[in-house]
Design a protein around this motif. Structure first.
Motif, PDB file in Angstrom:
ATOM      1  N   GLY A 295       9.817  -1.363   0.176  1.00 36.81           N
ATOM      2  CA  GLY A 295       8.435  -1.423   0.634  1.00 36.81           C
ATOM      3  C   GLY A 295       7.428  -1.067  -0.453  1.00 36.81           C
ATOM      4  O   GLY A 295       7.799  -0.780  -1.600  1.00 36.81           O
ATOM      5  N   ALA A 296       6.161  -1.088  -0.076  1.00 34.43           N
ATOM      6  CA  ALA A 296       5.102  -0.735  -1.025  1.00 34.43           C
ATOM      7  C   ALA A 296       5.258   0.722  -1.445  1.00 34.43           C
ATOM      8  O   ALA A 296       4.959   1.098  -2.582  1.00 34.43           O
ATOM      9  CB  ALA A 296       3.734  -0.973  -0.410  1.00 34.43           C
ATOM     10  N   ARG A 297       5.748   1.542  -0.541  1.00 35.31           N
ATOM     11  CA  ARG A 297       5.901   2.968  -0.866  1.00 35.31           C
ATOM     12  C   ARG A 297       6.869   3.195  -2.022  1.00 35.31           C
ATOM     13  O   ARG A 297       6.700   4.130  -2.798  1.00 35.31           O
ATOM     14  CB  ARG A 297       6.376   3.734   0.365  1.00 35.31           C
ATOM     15  CG  ARG A 297       5.237   4.118   1.293  1.00 35.31           C
ATOM     16  CD  ARG A 297       5.750   5.156   2.273  1.00 35.31           C
ATOM     17  NE  ARG A 297       4.805   5.455   3.331  1.00 35.31           N
ATOM     18  CZ  ARG A 297       3.879   6.406   3.239  1.00 35.31           C
ATOM     19  NH1 ARG A 297       3.763   7.121   2.149  1.00 35.31           N
ATOM     20  NH2 ARG A 297       3.071   6.630   4.251  1.00 35.31           N
TER      21      ARG A 297
ATOM     22  N   TRP B 291      -3.958   4.598   2.333  1.00 34.16           N
ATOM     23  CA  TRP B 291      -2.882   4.111   1.465  1.00 34.16           C
ATOM     24  C   TRP B 291      -3.102   4.442   0.000  1.00 34.16           C
ATOM     25  O   TRP B 291      -2.160   4.785  -0.723  1.00 34.16           O
ATOM     26  CB  TRP B 291      -2.662   2.608   1.655  1.00 34.16           C
ATOM     27  CG  TRP B 291      -1.952   2.314   2.941  1.00 34.16           C
ATOM     28  CD1 TRP B 291      -2.447   1.607   4.011  1.00 34.16           C
ATOM     29  CD2 TRP B 291      -0.632   2.744   3.338  1.00 34.16           C
ATOM     30  NE1 TRP B 291      -1.519   1.582   5.021  1.00 34.16           N
ATOM     31  CE2 TRP B 291      -0.408   2.264   4.640  1.00 34.16           C
ATOM     32  CE3 TRP B 291       0.368   3.484   2.717  1.00 34.16           C
ATOM     33  CZ2 TRP B 291       0.787   2.494   5.335  1.00 34.16           C
ATOM     34  CZ3 TRP B 291       1.560   3.732   3.397  1.00 34.16           C
ATOM     35  CH2 TRP B 291       1.750   3.230   4.695  1.00 34.16           C
TER      36      TRP B 291
ATOM     37  N   THR C 181      -5.662  -0.837   4.982  1.00 27.90           N
ATOM     38  CA  THR C 181      -5.190  -1.412   6.238  1.00 27.90           C
ATOM     39  C   THR C 181      -5.575  -0.579   7.470  1.00 27.90           C
ATOM     40  O   THR C 181      -5.880  -1.121   8.525  1.00 27.90           O
ATOM     41  CB  THR C 181      -3.650  -1.539   6.163  1.00 27.90           C
ATOM     42  OG1 THR C 181      -3.300  -1.919   4.838  1.00 27.90           O
ATOM     43  CG2 THR C 181      -3.116  -2.548   7.140  1.00 27.90           C
TER      44      THR C 181
ATOM     45  N   ASP D  66      -2.661  -2.390  -5.012  1.00 29.23           N
ATOM     46  CA  ASP D  66      -1.766  -2.471  -3.850  1.00 29.23           C
ATOM     47  C   ASP D  66      -2.366  -3.502  -2.890  1.00 29.23           C
ATOM     48  O   ASP D  66      -3.241  -3.193  -2.098  1.00 29.23           O
ATOM     49  CB  ASP D  66      -1.670  -1.091  -3.188  1.00 29.23           C
ATOM     50  CG  ASP D  66      -0.899  -1.125  -1.870  1.00 29.23           C
ATOM     51  OD1 ASP D  66      -0.433  -2.216  -1.467  1.00 29.23           O
ATOM     52  OD2 ASP D  66      -0.774  -0.059  -1.229  1.00 29.23           O
TER      53      ASP D  66
ATOM     54  N   SER E  66      -0.929  -5.053  -0.410  1.00 27.25           N
ATOM     55  CA  SER E  66      -0.056  -5.258   0.746  1.00 27.25           C
ATOM     56  C   SER E  66      -0.707  -6.011   1.908  1.00 27.25           C
ATOM     57  O   SER E  66      -0.098  -6.883   2.500  1.00 27.25           O
ATOM     58  CB  SER E  66       0.457  -3.911   1.260  1.00 27.25           C
ATOM     59  OG  SER E  66       1.333  -3.355   0.304  1.00 27.25           O
TER      60      SER E  66
ATOM     61  N   SER F 159       3.891  -5.215   0.025  1.00 26.33           N
ATOM     62  CA  SER F 159       5.056  -5.302   0.905  1.00 26.33           C
ATOM     63  C   SER F 159       4.879  -6.544   1.775  1.00 26.33           C
ATOM     64  O   SER F 159       3.767  -7.000   2.016  1.00 26.33           O
ATOM     65  CB  SER F 159       5.229  -4.035   1.741  1.00 26.33           C
ATOM     66  OG  SER F 159       4.014  -3.628   2.301  1.00 26.33           O
TER      67      SER F 159
ATOM     68  N   GLN G  89       5.547  -7.375   4.986  1.00 26.09           N
ATOM     69  CA  GLN G  89       5.430  -7.480   6.446  1.00 26.09           C
ATOM     70  C   GLN G  89       4.013  -7.671   6.989  1.00 26.09           C
ATOM     71  O   GLN G  89       3.806  -7.636   8.182  1.00 26.09           O
ATOM     72  CB  GLN G  89       6.086  -6.261   7.109  1.00 26.09           C
ATOM     73  CG  GLN G  89       5.387  -4.932   6.866  1.00 26.09           C
ATOM     74  CD  GLN G  89       5.872  -4.216   5.620  1.00 26.09           C
ATOM     75  OE1 GLN G  89       6.390  -4.840   4.711  1.00 26.09           O
ATOM     76  NE2 GLN G  89       5.709  -2.911   5.564  1.00 26.09           N
ATOM     77  N   LYS G  90       3.030  -7.893   6.101  1.00 34.33           N
ATOM     78  CA  LYS G  90       1.684  -8.168   6.581  1.00 34.33           C
ATOM     79  C   LYS G  90       1.318  -9.636   6.438  1.00 34.33           C
ATOM     80  O   LYS G  90       1.031 -10.286   7.420  1.00 34.33           O
ATOM     81  CB  LYS G  90       0.666  -7.285   5.868  1.00 34.33           C
ATOM     82  CG  LYS G  90       0.557  -5.900   6.476  1.00 34.33           C
ATOM     83  CD  LYS G  90       1.102  -4.824   5.613  1.00 34.33           C
ATOM     84  CE  LYS G  90       1.201  -3.505   6.364  1.00 34.33           C
ATOM     85  NZ  LYS G  90       1.376  -2.378   5.472  1.00 34.33           N
TER      86      LYS G  90
HETATM   87  C1  LIG Z   1       1.625  -1.235   4.923  1.00 35.13           C
HETATM   88  C2  LIG Z   1       1.069  -0.757   3.669  1.00 35.13           C
HETATM   89  C3  LIG Z   1       1.821   0.049   2.792  1.00 35.13           C
HETATM   90  C4  LIG Z   1       3.199   0.562   3.119  1.00 35.13           C
HETATM   91  O1  LIG Z   1       4.152  -0.416   3.047  1.00 35.13           O
HETATM   92  P1  LIG Z   1       5.692  -0.043   3.270  1.00 35.13           P
HETATM   93  O2  LIG Z   1       6.356  -1.360   3.163  1.00 35.13           O
HETATM   94  O3  LIG Z   1       5.806   0.585   4.633  1.00 35.13           O
HETATM   95  O4  LIG Z   1       6.085   0.905   2.214  1.00 35.13           O
HETATM   96  C5  LIG Z   1       1.228   0.430   1.595  1.00 35.13           C
HETATM   97  N1  LIG Z   1      -0.006   0.029   1.269  1.00 35.13           N
HETATM   98  C6  LIG Z   1      -0.756  -0.740   2.089  1.00 35.13           C
HETATM   99  C7  LIG Z   1      -2.121  -1.154   1.673  1.00 35.13           C
HETATM  100  C8  LIG Z   1      -0.243  -1.154   3.315  1.00 35.13           C
HETATM  101  O5  LIG Z   1      -0.986  -1.915   4.122  1.00 35.13           O
END
Ligand SMILES: *Cc1c(COP(=O)(O)O)cnc(C)c1O
Length: 361
Positions: free
Chosen positions: A75-77, A102, A153, A173, A175, A194, A196-197
């Motif tokens: 993930g982004a983390r 975030w 987000t 970032d 994401s 990441s 999933q968005k």
């Molecule tokens: C969802 C999100 C994350 C976290 O992503 P993970 O895949 O859960 O680690 C980090 N940064 C932003 C901007 C996000 O929207």
């Protein structure tokens, strides 16, 4: 069943056309007689698929050849740690621009690996959250890179201007805003998101990094987060999340078929404007972000009478509007309207908001 519109912030809505295609070919992918989730990531067909996937992404985002396109797990983390670990030493400085949850989380993680400077850019004036333009960011002269989050987000704060610091490495970032609008990759040293968005299901994380920033393997960086190892192993040092990668490839094709990012950006702007107009149109609802910095992807809003929150969510769901609850840290409502959300979903939400106001005002 009536059409349900899914406003979830992530994992979130996938384009219906993509779901239909995945269903169609799930039991028998590429005439192999097996499913995409059952085959080797080293097979000929999978390799072909990911090569096309990268080509399509490069085309969509206009990614220059001096950038690597990499995919990671975690993930982004995981990138919150990978970035400082790969790019700088523990006694070096980095600027962390904080605009919300975030970017703050990225800053806290970076503290373990380097000397980040936290730069708050959100100011509250008359209950409205305003954001400092990048020219006023008080950077540390000694910092090796600037990290920021173009779309927060949770809060629904989006920085659409691209920071212009030609002498610094900019890291973003992306994401929750990747592929929603045109960006100039050349301005960045590294961007990540990441999946999933706006890309796929949870599982993979996209990293686009300028080639000169990938240094030799530093012994202490865990190999599965090491950029050089990822480059040398075509993002397959450990077994990648094959399904998530596959679905991403379908989403990229869908975006190309739709006309590319310029086209989708216009649609996204239109969708967001419609919804903000509705929110601003009445004092029954409100949004607390300064207009220039309102997100086009995550639209937060509040009911003036918070006691109605639960009823709002319950009735919304019975009208086919799913997952409008805001994150518990900020409360209120949030409509996440990524690329996959059709304009019809927005129109339906707006009609519901009008109906709800008439009933409960
Ligand atoms: C969802 C999100 C994350 C976290 O992503 P993970 O895949 O859960 O680690 C980090 N940064 C932003 C901007 C996000 O929207």
């Amino acid at each position: 069943m009536n059409k349900i519109y899914n406003f979830s912030a992530g994992p979130s809505m996938i384009p219906t056309d993509v779901l239909i295609q995945y269903k169609k070919e799930f039991y028998n992918w590429k005439n192999l007689g097996v499913s995409i989730i059952e085959i080797s990531h080293r097979s000929f067909e999978f390799t072909k698929m990911i090569n096309e996937c990268e080509e399509n992404l490069r085309f969509l985002m206009n990614i220059p050849s001096n950038y690597h396109v990499l995919f990671f797990s975690g993930g982004a983390r995981a990138q919150f740690s990978a970035i400082p670990m790969n790019l700088i030493k523990s006694n070096e400085y980095a600027d962390y621009i904080c605009s919300g949850y975030w970017s703050q989380a990225a800053f806290l993680e970076a503290k373990k690996y380097c000397l980040p400077k936290k730069i708050n850019i959100v100011k509250i004036n008359n209950n409205i959250k305003d954001v400092l333009p990048s020219l006023k960011w008080k950077l540390n002269k000694k910092s090796s890179y600037i990290h920021y989050c173009p779309n927060e987000t949770l809060e629904g704060i989006e920085i659409k201007e691209e920071p212009n610091f030609s002498n610094k490495i900019i890291i973003g970032d992306f994401s929750s805003t990747i592929l929603s609008r045109c960006i100039d990759i050349n301005k960045y040293g590294l961007i990540y998101a990441s999946a999933q968005k706006n890309i796929s299901t949870a599982g993979i994380t996209l990293v686009i990094i300028r080639k000169d920033l990938v240094k030799d393997q530093k012994s202490l960086v865990p190999s599965f987060l090491n950029y050089k190892v990822a480059v040398d192993n075509q993002s397959m040092f450990n077994t990648p999340a094959t399904f998530s990668w596959y679905l991403a490839s379908l989403v990229f094709k869908w975006l190309i078929k739709k006309g590319g990012i310029k086209k989708i950006e216009k649609e996204n702007e239109k969708k967001a404007k419609l919804l903000y107009e509705k929110i601003d149109d009445t004092d029954f609802y409100y949004n607390n972000i300064s207009k220039k910095y309102r997100s086009f992807m995550n639209i937060s809003f509040y009911l003036k009478d918070e006691k109605l929150n639960e009823v709002f969510l319950k009735e919304a769901f019975s009208h086919g509007l799913y997952a409008l609850k805001g994150h518990y840290i900020v409360g209120g409502m949030r409509a996440s309207i990524y690329n996959a959300m059709p304009i019809k979903g927005i129109q339906k939400l707006i009609s519901f908001m009008t109906y709800f106001e008439k009933k409960y005002r």
